[in-house]
Design a protein around this motif. Structure first.
Motif, PDB file in Angstrom:
ATOM      1  N   MET A  92     -26.504  35.015  36.221  1.00 41.50           N
ATOM      2  CA  MET A  92     -27.749  35.714  36.524  1.00 41.50           C
ATOM      3  C   MET A  92     -28.374  35.148  37.792  1.00 41.50           C
ATOM      4  N   LEU A  93     -28.753  36.025  38.707  1.00 39.40           N
ATOM      5  CA  LEU A  93     -29.473  35.620  39.906  1.00 39.40           C
ATOM      6  C   LEU A  93     -30.904  35.290  39.532  1.00 39.40           C
ATOM      7  N   ARG A 111     -40.714  43.247  44.874  1.00 43.32           N
ATOM      8  CA  ARG A 111     -39.629  42.275  44.955  1.00 43.32           C
ATOM      9  C   ARG A 111     -38.771  42.289  43.701  1.00 43.32           C
ATOM     10  N   LEU A 112     -39.402  42.385  42.546  1.00 43.18           N
ATOM     11  CA  LEU A 112     -38.655  42.398  41.291  1.00 43.18           C
ATOM     12  C   LEU A 112     -37.766  43.629  41.184  1.00 43.18           C
ATOM     13  N   VAL A 113     -38.299  44.789  41.581  1.00 42.47           N
ATOM     14  CA  VAL A 113     -37.493  46.014  41.550  1.00 42.47           C
ATOM     15  C   VAL A 113     -36.295  45.882  42.482  1.00 42.47           C
ATOM     16  N   ASN A 114     -36.508  45.362  43.679  1.00 39.36           N
ATOM     17  CA  ASN A 114     -35.421  45.218  44.645  1.00 39.36           C
ATOM     18  C   ASN A 114     -34.370  44.217  44.173  1.00 39.36           C
ATOM     19  N   GLU A 115     -34.799  43.169  43.475  1.00 39.44           N
ATOM     20  CA  GLU A 115     -33.866  42.140  43.011  1.00 39.44           C
ATOM     21  C   GLU A 115     -32.889  42.647  41.955  1.00 39.44           C
ATOM     22  N   VAL A 116     -33.272  43.690  41.221  1.00 39.82           N
ATOM     23  CA  VAL A 116     -32.399  44.193  40.161  1.00 39.82           C
ATOM     24  C   VAL A 116     -31.017  44.530  40.715  1.00 39.82           C
ATOM     25  N   GLU A 155     -26.900  40.900  35.708  1.00 39.99           N
ATOM     26  CA  GLU A 155     -27.443  40.782  34.348  1.00 39.99           C
ATOM     27  C   GLU A 155     -28.660  41.678  34.162  1.00 39.99           C
ATOM     28  N   ARG A 156     -29.545  41.686  35.150  1.00 46.72           N
ATOM     29  CA  ARG A 156     -30.713  42.578  35.054  1.00 46.72           C
ATOM     30  C   ARG A 156     -30.310  44.043  35.210  1.00 46.72           C
ATOM     31  N   LEU A 207     -36.978  43.871  34.903  1.00 48.69           N
ATOM     32  CA  LEU A 207     -37.523  43.217  36.081  1.00 48.69           C
ATOM     33  C   LEU A 207     -37.430  41.698  36.040  1.00 48.69           C
ATOM     34  N   TYR A 208     -37.604  41.106  34.862  1.00 51.46           N
ATOM     35  CA  TYR A 208     -37.726  39.643  34.775  1.00 51.46           C
ATOM     36  C   TYR A 208     -37.308  39.220  33.383  1.00 51.46           C
TER      37      TYR A 208
END
Length: 221
Positions: free
Chosen positions: A1-2, A43-48, A53-54, A69-70
């Motif tokens: 997981m990132l 940022r959370l949306v882009n990180e998916v 894992e997300r 998201l988290y």
């Protein structure tokens, strides 16, 4: 997981608690703050997209679409962003395996919490339920439900919500099976020829569509 880049979310207390009022207090503070933090939400949306894992925990379901998201398994919670509701499929009373809290960002819905007449656990049918509380939820509304509660949330088409769930408290969730939507209304399979599923991870195109949907509604940048 990132691992998500450091943020104030890393300081949110554990939701692995038996006290539902304390779960409510922590969850509402978390959701209210995140709803107002457009930069972090973006940022959370882009990180998916960069975290398999997300991405796998994000889902296309017969009720709606969601992004994970988290994730904080060591503190007993996950934050999701729900959107693209399918109102015709939301008439099924159901419970959850965990306590959760929801905050409405856009749109709204009729929320029905039902009283069970056959006890607080195990399977149920529509005839085992009576209406208990009916509310109209709009932007800014936040509520918390425990894992024993049965509810329905009939959403308007443009509804987007933040959702935080606590740790699993029971093995299975339940729904009134005789009221489940027919298979022809389930999400289309990710690959041609596959069978439709009640819930599956999004394709890259579906993720991009959800992200564009949020940008169009000015919820993220």
């Amino acid at each position: 997981m990132l691992r998500a880049a450091a943020s104030w979310l890393d300081q949110v207390p554990s939701l692995d608690l038996d006290d539902l009022r304390e779960v409510q207090r922590i969850s509402h503070a978390l959701l209210d703050r995140l709803a107002g933090d457009r930069e972090l939400l973006t940022r959370l949306v882009n990180e998916v997209l960069r975290d398999q894992e997300r991405m796998d925990a994000s889902r296309i379901t017969l009720l709606l679409n969601r992004l994970s998201l988290y994730q904080a398994p060591n503190r007993g919670f996950e934050i999701r962003l729900n959107m693209n509701p399918r109102p015709e499929n939301q008439l099924v009373p159901h419970d959850h395996c965990y306590a959760f809290a929801t905050r409405i960002l856009t749109g709204g819905y009729v929320h029905v919490v039902r009283r069970r007449t056959n006890g607080w656990s195990g399977p149920f049918t529509g005839t085992d339920l009576e209406p208990a509380v009916v509310t109209l939820e709009g932007p800014g509304s936040t509520y918390t439900l425990g894992d024993a509660m049965v509810h329905q949330a009939v959403m308007e088409p443009d509804t987007v919500t933040l959702f935080v769930r606590g740790p699993r408290r029971k093995k299975l969730s339940h729904a009134a099976q005789e009221l489940m939507p027919p298979r022809e209304t389930w999400p289309a399979p990710a690959l041609p020829g596959d069978e439709p599923e009640e819930s599956r991870p999004p394709t890259l195109e579906e993720y991009q569509t959800m992200r564009a949907y949020l940008i169009q509604r000015q919820l993220i940048g």
